[in-house]
Scaffold this motif. Structure first.
Motif: not given
Length: 311
Positions: A189, A191-196
């Motif tokens: 997943d 998602h956290a990398n996209e947010v970062q």
């Protein structure tokens, strides 16, 4: 051993689905790269050799030229190799180097453009105190901040991206190794990398852009108080080249990075990236040269001195 090495290489898809376009792009990219090297090297040379260009503006312009040379050199040679032949691979080490260097220099340019806007604000709004405000120590400090912030961003984002598990995925739908395309290879997943990535883009793209807009807002307010057409022409002559460079650079790079990764269009993103990685570094020296009497004069003095020396 060879098979293992090949399996660890990444495949840069680039523009391989359009073979005729690749041939045209090879010629255009090669010409642009040569012009980029010639133009930016010339600016660095005349800024360091001509006594009349020993000013903060040309110090930062030299830094910008150095950034553009490093940025394009980290991407274009590999792009030319892939455009010319059937092989579209890049080694894991080459991909990592390309990711770090392009991200570091691209981030540095964002901050450096904001620093140059502050320099233009000091030149227009504080003309009597310009040499005191923009002293050599401050200029060197601001340039160092730009380079360090870009390098720090590359180390953080690049390392996080390269540490993502890829489960054997090595098909990069781009012509160089960059964060939005690399994180798509992850088999977890993201998602956290996209947010970062989004928040990092906010800091290194929108924050410098807001500082640029603030600087030019203060410049416009100061000039409007004078209510003189000559003052407007002088301000435009001082800031016009930088404004044009900012518009081109931020207009293209923001379209790629300030958006969720899920909506990142492959074809659209590749052509925009081609513009800011190849075209803009070519245009920067032309914009500053064609619109700047000081640079034209320095070029004339440099060539005149070379001719006199040969005689």
């Amino acid at each position: 051993m060879t098979n293992i090495s090949v399996e660890r290489d990444f495949i840069l898809v680039g523009f391989s689905e359009k073979l005729q376009l690749e041939k045209i792009l090879f010629v255009l990219v090669l010409m642009s790269y040569i012009l980029t090297l010639l133009g930016n090297t010339t600016i660095i040379l005349i800024s360091s050799e001509d006594p009349k260009l020993k000013t903060p503006m040309y110090f930062f312009l030299t830094q910008l030229s150095l950034v553009d040379i490093c940025f394009t050199t980290s991407i274009v040679p590999q792009l030319l190799w892939n455009l010319k032949g059937p092989a579209k691979t890049i080694t894991a080490l080459g991909c990592a180097i390309q990711l770090y260097v392009s991200l570091a220099t691209g981030s540095t340019e964002c901050v450096l453009l904001a620093v140059m806007a502050f320099d233009r604000y000091a030149a227009v709004c504080k003309p009597l105190h310009y040499s005191t405000v923009m002293n050599p120590q401050l200029c060197q400090t601001l340039a160092a901040v730009a380079w360090l912030s870009g390098t720090g961003n590359a180390l953080i984002q690049g390392t996080i991206t390269l540490r993502l598990p890829r489960c054997g995925h090595r098909l990069i739908h781009h012509f160089f190794c960059e964060v939005p395309s690399m994180i798509k290879l992850a088999c977890v997943d993201i998602h956290a990398n996209e947010v970062q990535l989004f928040f990092a883009s906010l800091v290194l793209l929108l924050l410098p852009l807001s500082l640029i807009l603030t600087s030019y807002g203060l410049i416009a307010r100061a000039v409007s108080r004078i209510q003189s057409a000559q003052a407007w022409r002088k301000a435009l002559g001082t800031c016009g080249s930088h404004l044009m460079v900012v518009s081109l650079f931020y207009g293209s790079i923001t379209a790629v990075y300030i958006q969720p990764n899920s909506s990142y269009s492959r074809t659209h993103g590749r052509f925009i990236s081609l513009f800011y990685t190849v075209v803009i570094p070519t245009l920067n020296p032309l914009i500053y040269t064609l619109r700047n009497k000081d640079v034209k004069g320095a070029l004339g003095r440099l060539f005149h001195r070379d001719l006199s020396t040969k005689k």
